[in-house]
Design a protein around this motif. Structure first.
Motif, PDB file in Angstrom:
ATOM      1  N   LEU A 161      -0.234   6.219   8.662  1.00 55.75           N
ATOM      2  CA  LEU A 161       1.159   6.611   8.460  1.00 55.75           C
ATOM      3  C   LEU A 161       1.530   6.593   6.987  1.00 55.75           C
ATOM      4  O   LEU A 161       2.278   7.451   6.506  1.00 55.75           O
ATOM      5  CB  LEU A 161       2.075   5.683   9.258  1.00 55.75           C
ATOM      6  CG  LEU A 161       1.968   5.787  10.785  1.00 55.75           C
ATOM      7  CD1 LEU A 161       2.836   4.726  11.456  1.00 55.75           C
ATOM      8  CD2 LEU A 161       2.386   7.195  11.246  1.00 55.75           C
ATOM      9  N   VAL A 162       1.020   5.598   6.238  1.00 57.13           N
ATOM     10  CA  VAL A 162       1.276   5.578   4.787  1.00 57.13           C
ATOM     11  C   VAL A 162       0.698   6.838   4.148  1.00 57.13           C
ATOM     12  O   VAL A 162       1.337   7.482   3.307  1.00 57.13           O
ATOM     13  CB  VAL A 162       0.671   4.316   4.149  1.00 57.13           C
ATOM     14  CG1 VAL A 162       0.817   4.366   2.622  1.00 57.13           C
ATOM     15  CG2 VAL A 162       1.334   3.061   4.694  1.00 57.13           C
ATOM     16  N   GLY A 164       5.859   5.832   5.306  1.00 54.04           N
ATOM     17  CA  GLY A 164       6.385   4.567   4.809  1.00 54.04           C
ATOM     18  C   GLY A 164       5.367   3.846   3.951  1.00 54.04           C
ATOM     19  O   GLY A 164       4.329   4.427   3.571  1.00 54.04           O
ATOM     20  N   VAL A 165       5.649   2.592   3.638  1.00 56.59           N
ATOM     21  CA  VAL A 165       4.724   1.758   2.870  1.00 56.59           C
ATOM     22  C   VAL A 165       4.313   0.593   3.764  1.00 56.59           C
ATOM     23  O   VAL A 165       4.952   0.286   4.770  1.00 56.59           O
ATOM     24  CB  VAL A 165       5.349   1.255   1.557  1.00 56.59           C
ATOM     25  CG1 VAL A 165       5.834   2.420   0.704  1.00 56.59           C
ATOM     26  CG2 VAL A 165       6.499   0.288   1.829  1.00 56.59           C
ATOM     27  N   LEU A 166       3.244  -0.085   3.364  1.00 56.95           N
ATOM     28  CA  LEU A 166       2.692  -1.177   4.171  1.00 56.95           C
ATOM     29  C   LEU A 166       2.474  -2.396   3.287  1.00 56.95           C
ATOM     30  O   LEU A 166       1.896  -2.292   2.201  1.00 56.95           O
ATOM     31  CB  LEU A 166       1.372  -0.728   4.806  1.00 56.95           C
ATOM     32  CG  LEU A 166       0.610  -1.763   5.629  1.00 56.95           C
ATOM     33  CD1 LEU A 166       1.441  -2.225   6.823  1.00 56.95           C
ATOM     34  CD2 LEU A 166      -0.723  -1.175   6.100  1.00 56.95           C
ATOM     35  N   VAL A 167       2.933  -3.546   3.755  1.00 56.28           N
ATOM     36  CA  VAL A 167       2.752  -4.807   3.034  1.00 56.28           C
ATOM     37  C   VAL A 167       1.737  -5.639   3.805  1.00 56.28           C
ATOM     38  O   VAL A 167       1.905  -5.887   5.005  1.00 56.28           O
ATOM     39  CB  VAL A 167       4.091  -5.571   2.910  1.00 56.28           C
ATOM     40  CG1 VAL A 167       3.882  -6.904   2.203  1.00 56.28           C
ATOM     41  CG2 VAL A 167       5.115  -4.722   2.156  1.00 56.28           C
ATOM     42  N   LEU A 168       0.691  -6.081   3.110  1.00 54.88           N
ATOM     43  CA  LEU A 168      -0.393  -6.796   3.785  1.00 54.88           C
ATOM     44  C   LEU A 168      -1.249  -7.554   2.774  1.00 54.88           C
ATOM     45  O   LEU A 168      -1.114  -7.351   1.563  1.00 54.88           O
ATOM     46  CB  LEU A 168      -1.261  -5.840   4.595  1.00 54.88           C
ATOM     47  CG  LEU A 168      -2.258  -4.927   3.890  1.00 54.88           C
ATOM     48  CD1 LEU A 168      -3.069  -4.140   4.924  1.00 54.88           C
ATOM     49  CD2 LEU A 168      -1.629  -3.996   2.902  1.00 54.88           C
ATOM     50  N   VAL A 190       9.401   0.235   5.590  1.00 51.87           N
ATOM     51  CA  VAL A 190       8.286  -0.719   5.523  1.00 51.87           C
ATOM     52  C   VAL A 190       7.692  -0.865   6.927  1.00 51.87           C
ATOM     53  O   VAL A 190       8.356  -1.339   7.848  1.00 51.87           O
ATOM     54  CB  VAL A 190       8.742  -2.081   4.979  1.00 51.87           C
ATOM     55  CG1 VAL A 190       7.580  -3.074   4.970  1.00 51.87           C
ATOM     56  CG2 VAL A 190       9.306  -1.916   3.564  1.00 51.87           C
ATOM     57  N   LEU A 191       6.473  -0.441   7.067  1.00 51.62           N
ATOM     58  CA  LEU A 191       5.792  -0.492   8.356  1.00 51.62           C
ATOM     59  C   LEU A 191       5.342  -1.927   8.653  1.00 51.62           C
ATOM     60  O   LEU A 191       4.878  -2.641   7.763  1.00 51.62           O
ATOM     61  CB  LEU A 191       4.576   0.429   8.339  1.00 51.62           C
ATOM     62  CG  LEU A 191       4.867   1.893   7.992  1.00 51.62           C
ATOM     63  CD1 LEU A 191       3.568   2.631   7.705  1.00 51.62           C
ATOM     64  CD2 LEU A 191       5.631   2.566   9.127  1.00 51.62           C
ATOM     65  N   VAL A 224       0.859  -1.194   0.000  1.00 53.36           N
ATOM     66  CA  VAL A 224       0.000   0.000   0.000  1.00 53.36           C
ATOM     67  C   VAL A 224       0.889   1.235   0.000  1.00 53.36           C
ATOM     68  O   VAL A 224       1.793   1.370   0.843  1.00 53.36           O
ATOM     69  CB  VAL A 224      -0.926   0.001   1.226  1.00 53.36           C
ATOM     70  CG1 VAL A 224      -1.768   1.273   1.250  1.00 53.36           C
ATOM     71  CG2 VAL A 224      -1.834  -1.226   1.208  1.00 53.36           C
ATOM     72  N   VAL A 225       0.649   2.133  -0.962  1.00 52.48           N
ATOM     73  CA  VAL A 225       1.484   3.329  -1.140  1.00 52.48           C
ATOM     74  C   VAL A 225       0.598   4.517  -1.497  1.00 52.48           C
ATOM     75  O   VAL A 225      -0.549   4.342  -1.923  1.00 52.48           O
ATOM     76  CB  VAL A 225       2.524   3.115  -2.276  1.00 52.48           C
ATOM     77  CG1 VAL A 225       3.502   2.005  -1.919  1.00 52.48           C
ATOM     78  CG2 VAL A 225       1.824   2.817  -3.598  1.00 52.48           C
TER      79      VAL A 225
END
Length: 224
Positions: free
Chosen positions: A130-131, A136-140, A98-99, A75-76
């Motif tokens: 936060l994204v 930062g970015v989030l991977v999910l 990366v969060l 997610v960006v």
């Protein structure tokens, strides 16, 4: 009497609940949304009959059958350089913060991609904020990205990221009639192929006992 089903955020049990309502209109299906740990705990203590959760979980004393595997995404912000591609890889996150929220359930092995955040956000919802703020970015899992959709954010699939397996879990004990019914629904069994035992007031295959005796008498009369 009811059937109680726990599920984790992003998992959508709607299709199965509709099928349940068609097959067992006499038994309400109650839904409880909670985290994976909470759902598993409630399955263990009997507060719910079954749960739809993401692996990994502690399977001791539980059944777990796989249902599907989710795509993992990053997610960006919508103006992020990652939006220039249709699909990215973990190497593309090497220079990114990366969060990793504390409720993250992705089965990471080894080092995480990118650079770590100063502190880990407590929840996925906090990480999304936060994204959006450019931290930062989030991977999910993709289902969670859709659940937390914002107009100023987007996501891209990560081809080489670990994926989340969604399973149905319930106590490792003799299955109740209702549990067998729900297992049949999620496995795609038709009504006729269900393992659910017939209720006593259901007619036997081929008709009632009286009708079968009547047909037998007519066949005997014709033979005479």
């Amino acid at each position: 009497m009811s059937f109680r089903l726990g599920y984790v955020p992003g998992v959508t049990p709607g299709k199965w609940t509709r099928m349940w309502a068609q097959r067992r209109p006499d038994v309400p299906l109650e839904l409880l949304a909670a985290s994976t740990d909470e759902v598993v705990g409630r399955v263990r203590d009997g507060a719910v009959d079954a749960g739809l959760v993401r692996l990994p979980i502690d399977r001791d004393g539980l059944h777990a059958i796989p249902l599907y595997t989710e795509t993992t995404v990053a997610v960006v912000p919508k103006d992020h350089v990652l939006t220039a591609v249709d699909e990215a890889g973990l190497d593309d996150l090497a220079d990114e913060v990366v969060l990793r929220p504390l409720d993250d359930t992705l089965p990471w092995a080894g080092e995480l991609p990118g650079r770590p955040a100063v502190t880990d956000p407590p929840t996925t919802a906090d990480a999304i904020e936060l994204v959006a703020a450019g931290v930062g970015v989030l991977v999910l899992p993709q289902s969670l990205a859709r659940l937390h959709h914002r107009r100023d954010l987007t996501h891209r699939p990560l081809a080489d990221a670990p994926r989340s397996d969604v399973v149905l879990t319930w106590p490792d004990a003799e299955n109740t009639e209702l549990m067998e019914e729900f297992i049949g629904i999620v496995r795609g069994r038709t009504v006729n192929s269900s393992r659910t035992p017939r209720r006593r007031d259901d007619p036997a295959p081929g008709g009632t006992g009286r009708a079968m005796r009547a047909r037998g008498g007519r066949r005997a009369a014709r033979r005479r």
